[in-house]
Every structure is written in C-alpha cells, then in structure tokens.
Design an enzyme around this catalytic site. Structure first.
Site, PDB file in Angstrom:
ATOM      1  N   SER A 200      31.600 -11.430  65.396  1.00 18.82           N
ATOM      2  CA  SER A 200      30.652 -12.381  64.819  1.00 18.82           C
ATOM      3  C   SER A 200      30.718 -12.215  63.310  1.00 18.82           C
ATOM      4  O   SER A 200      31.115 -11.145  62.810  1.00 18.82           O
ATOM      5  CB  SER A 200      29.227 -12.048  65.297  1.00 18.82           C
ATOM      6  OG  SER A 200      28.264 -12.716  64.508  1.00 18.82           O
TER       7      SER A 200
ATOM      8  N   TYR B 253      22.062  -6.429  67.040  1.00 16.15           N
ATOM      9  CA  TYR B 253      23.200  -7.349  67.168  1.00 16.15           C
ATOM     10  C   TYR B 253      24.250  -7.069  66.091  1.00 16.15           C
ATOM     11  O   TYR B 253      25.451  -6.983  66.378  1.00 16.15           O
ATOM     12  CB  TYR B 253      22.702  -8.798  67.073  1.00 16.15           C
ATOM     13  CG  TYR B 253      23.791  -9.819  67.315  1.00 16.15           C
ATOM     14  CD1 TYR B 253      24.248 -10.075  68.609  1.00 16.15           C
ATOM     15  CD2 TYR B 253      24.376 -10.507  66.261  1.00 16.15           C
ATOM     16  CE1 TYR B 253      25.262 -10.999  68.834  1.00 16.15           C
ATOM     17  CE2 TYR B 253      25.392 -11.426  66.485  1.00 16.15           C
ATOM     18  CZ  TYR B 253      25.831 -11.672  67.768  1.00 16.15           C
ATOM     19  OH  TYR B 253      26.843 -12.584  67.991  1.00 16.15           O
TER      20      TYR B 253
END
Ligand SMILES: NC(=O)c1ccc[n+]([C@@H]2O[C@H](COP(=O)([O-])OP(=O)(O)OC[C@H]3O[C@@H](n4cnc5c(N)ncnc54)[C@H](O)[C@@H]3O)[C@@H](O)[C@H]2O)c1
Length: 245
Positions: A139, A152
């Site tokens: 990501s 995350y």
C-alpha cells in the site's frame, strides 16, 4: 496482453473481492488457471463466474495450519505454482498510537503481515523447482505514514520489507518478488466511507480521482508477467501521482 499467462498456475489470496477479484479475472482472461483463495465464502461463486479452470479455495491466511493444508492441496493438484498474488488484507480501527487497541493491532498484523509472510513462504516453496513470480499487495501506507492508522501502516511496511528480502534471497533461483502499492482504489474496502470523504481524498490525488481496482490489477499483472523479467524487489505505486511530491 492476452495469452501472457497461458498455461500458468496462478493463486490469488483475497481473490473474491476488490483488487483480488480484478486480478483473478484478468489473469484468467490471459490464459492462467486461477485459484481464488479467500476467507469470505464468495470464492467458489466467482470461480464459477470466471469459468474454465478457475477454482475457489476457502482459506484464512492468518491460520498457519490452513496455509500448510493449502500448500499440500496445490502440490497434489498442480505440482507447483507459477504466479502468486499475495493480496488478502484487512483494515484496523482508527486511533492514535498511544491508545491503539491491541486486539485490532493483532488482527491486522495477523492477516496483513504474519499472514502475508506465511503465504509468501508457501509460494516460494511451490516455486523452488521451476521458478515463478510473486506480487505482494502492499500500500502507499507501507511507504508513507498516515495518522491514526498505525496497525495498517506498520503491517504494510512489513510487506514492503518482506518483498525486498525475498527478492534478494531468490533472485538467482528464478523467483521474482515485487509489490504493488495502491494509493486509494475504489473497492468494497471504501464501502463504509462517506462519499464526501472519498471526494476529499480524491482531491488529494494529483489526478483528482481515486483509482480503480482494474488499474491496480494491471500493474500487478505486469509485475507478475514475462514483461518484467528483470524486475525484482520493487514496490510499484499506483496512486495517481500522490507520492510524487
Ligand atoms: N482499496 C484501497 O484503497 C487499497 C489501498 C491500498 C492497498 N489496498 C490493499 O489491497 C488489498 C485488497 O484490498 P481491497 O481494497 O480489494 O479490499 P476488499 O475488502 O474488497 O478485498 C479484500 C479481500 O481479502 C479477503 N480477506 C480478508 N481477510 C482474509 C483472510 N484472513 N484470509 C483470506 N482472505 C481474506 C476478504 O474476504 C476480501 O475478499 C488489501 O491487501 C489492501 O490492504 C487497498
């Protein structure tokens, strides 16, 4: 590039939704036998929709025993795999680091970091004899931090570094390991978000819009394909220019 994956065995984790679903459909359209591995229960329905040799497999990537059983299943059925899209992921709650709830931290790490590592490890084992290509889904958050998303962000940082480590370890064994790093892409992941918030996020992207799962899938397929045979250890951002400055 139809036919690029002709005759290949490809596995997609988190393949029943969003980015994984786009990858599964595209790699099957390019000739691969695709195994859609997902915890959701939708993998069989999607495999049926794709047709041909596509097959679903129920897998929780956080479960080591389940991954070992999946490895045995793949070896018995195909002998090896050529391509792995290590894509399953979850989001955590939003909270500042000093009060981040450990149950959410553990859940995110168990799927996105530990789970992704175990899936990568399985893929490497299934590629040792004949070589292959792994594309991990990282990501933009694995490279640039966002406040209140420490679980995350930490998990995707781990994905970036496990990609690079494995790339170095297996470069002379015919296995390439890369990562695709989406910015914000429109998948069911965004379903809970207010449209106004999505528009605000879109305006932070130089292109003025969020990406599509197909746009990120195309880059994942490129990295996995024989069009990228000298590319390994790379993290390719798909973010509409957001990380450029
Ligand atoms: N959507 C975005 O903006 C965005 C941005 C950057 C990175 N990503 C990454 O892309 C990947 C795919 O996300 P998406 O946006 O398509 O979301 P999504 O929720 O549509 O798809 C995620 C899939 O992973 C599966 N999954 C979740 N936990 C699992 C587990 N333990 N075992 C097996 N499967 C599991 C889900 O069932 C689902 O099918 C994730 O790794 C995510 O972190 C997404």
């Amino acid at each position: 590039m139809p036919g690029t994956f002709e005759g290949k065995i490809a596995v997609v984790t988190g393949g029943a939704s969003g980015l994984g679903e786009s990858i599964a459909k595209k790699v099957a359209a390019e000739g691969a036998t695709v195994v859609i591995a997902d915890v959701s229960g939708r993998q069989d329905e999607l495999a049926k929709e794709i047709g041909g040799t596509a097959v679903g497999y129920k897998l929780d990537v956080a479960d080591e025993e389940a991954i070992n059983a999946f490895e045995t299943w793949l070896r018995d059925r195909y002998g090896h795999i050529d391509t792995l899209f290590n894509n399953a992921g979850v989001n955590g709650v939003m909270a500042l680091s000093h009060e981040y709830p450990m149950d959410s931290f553990d859940k995110v790490m168990s799927v996105n970091a530990r789970g992704a590592f175990m899936v990568q490890r399985m893929g490497l084992r299934l590629m040792l004899d004949e070589g292959g290509s792994i594309v991990n889904t990282a990501s933009i958050g694995g490279l640039f931090a966002t406040p209140t998303a420490s679980a995350y962000i930490t998990s995707k940082g781990a994905v970036v570094m496990m990609t690079k480590t494995a790339a170095l370890e297996y470069a002379r064994k015919g296995i390439r390991v890369n990562a695709v790093a989406p910015g914000i892409i429109r998948t069911p992941w965004l379903d809970g978000l207010d449209e106004d918030l999505i528009e605000t996020l879109a305006q932070q992207v130089p292109q003025g819009r969020v990406g599509t799962s197909d746009e990120a899938a195309d880059v994942a397929l490129f990295l996995a394909s024989d069009h990228a045979t000298h590319v390994t250890g790379q993290v390719m951002l798909v973010d509409g220019g957001r990380s450029a400055g």
